[in-house]
Design an enzyme around this catalytic site. Structure first.
Site: not given
Ligand code: VGL
Ligand code: ZN
Length: 177
Positions: A8, A46, A48, A61, A86, A127
Site C-alpha cells: 500500500d 488498497d 476501495h 481513502h 485489496k 496492513c
Molecule cells: C490501511 C487503514 C485503512 C493500510 C488501509 O493499508 O494499512 N490502513 N485502510
Molecule cells: Zn483502507
C-alpha cells in the site's frame, strides 16, 4: 526463493494524502534501493469502492481508480511483477494482502517457490501487520524491514512490532539484507 512485498505505498497514505502516515514518504527511497536485491517484487494497493463500511471507521481513502489510490510516483514500479488489490468490497476487511481479490497471493507465492517474504510499506500497525501474521501462519518465513515501513501512531506501531515478534516474525534492519 525470496520475495519483496511492498504494501500500500499509495498517495493517500503519504503526506498530503487522505489518510497520511506521517513518515510515509521516507520509505520510498529505502524501498527503491531494495528492489535490485530481490528476484521477485510484488506490491499491493488498497482499492476501495466509493461506498463501503470501511469508511465508517476511516476517512475516505484509496478509492479505486482515484489519484490517491495510485502508487507513490517515485516508486520504481517497473520492477514490480504483480499488484494485488485489496479492500475491494463493501466490507471492513482487506487489511491483509492475503485477502486480495484480483489474485491469490498465497497461490502465487507457492507457485514461485517463495519461502521467505520480506515486507515493506504502509501502515505498519494495520496492513503490514495483518499481512505478516497471515504469512507466518501460512508457514512462510517473514521479515519486516524496519526502515522500509511506517505507521500511523507510534504507540500502536510499538505494540504491533511486539505482537509480530511474538509470532515469530523477524523485524530486521535494512543493513542486514
Ligand atoms: C490501511 C487503514 C485503512 C493500510 C488501509 O493499508 O494499512 N490502513 N485502510
Ligand atoms: Zn483502507
Amino acid at each position: 526463493m525470496k520475495a519483496l512485498l511492498i504494501v500500500d505505498l499509495q498517495n493517500d497514505f503519504c503526506p498530503g494524502g487522505k489518510l497520511a502516515v506521517p513518515d510515509g514518504g521516507k520509505v520510498v527511497p529505502v524501498i527503491n534501493q531494495l528492489l535490485d536485491k530481490f528476484p521477485l517484487v510484488l506490491a499491493s494497493q488498497d482499492w476501495h469502492p466509493v461506498k463501503t463500511v470501511h469508511f465508517d471507521k476511516w476517512p475516505v481513502h484509496c478509492v479505486r481508480e482515484s489519484e490517491g489510490a495510485k502508487l507513490h510516483p517515485d516508486l520504481k514500479r517497473k520492477k514490480i511483477t504483480k499488484v494485488f488489490l485489496k479492500g475491494t468490497d463493501n466490507k471492513d476487511d482487506g487489511y491483509s494482502v492475503f485477502e486480495a481479490t484480483n489474485d491469490d497471493l498465497e497461490g502465487f507465492l507457492r507457485g514461485n517457490n517463495v519461502e521467505e517474504l520480506y515486507l515493506t510499506g504502509l501502515a505498519t500497525e494495520y496492513c503490514v501487520k495483518a499481512t505478516a501474521i497471515d504469512a507466518v501462519e501460512k508457514g512462510f518465513k517473514v521479515f519486516v524491514i524496519r526502515e522500509g515501513v511506517a505507521g500511523i501512531k507510534e504507540e500502536d506501531v510499538e505494540k504491533a512490532v511486539k505482537e509480530m515478534e511474538s509470532k515469530g516474525i523477524n523485524y530486521i534492519n535494512y543493513s542486514s539484507i
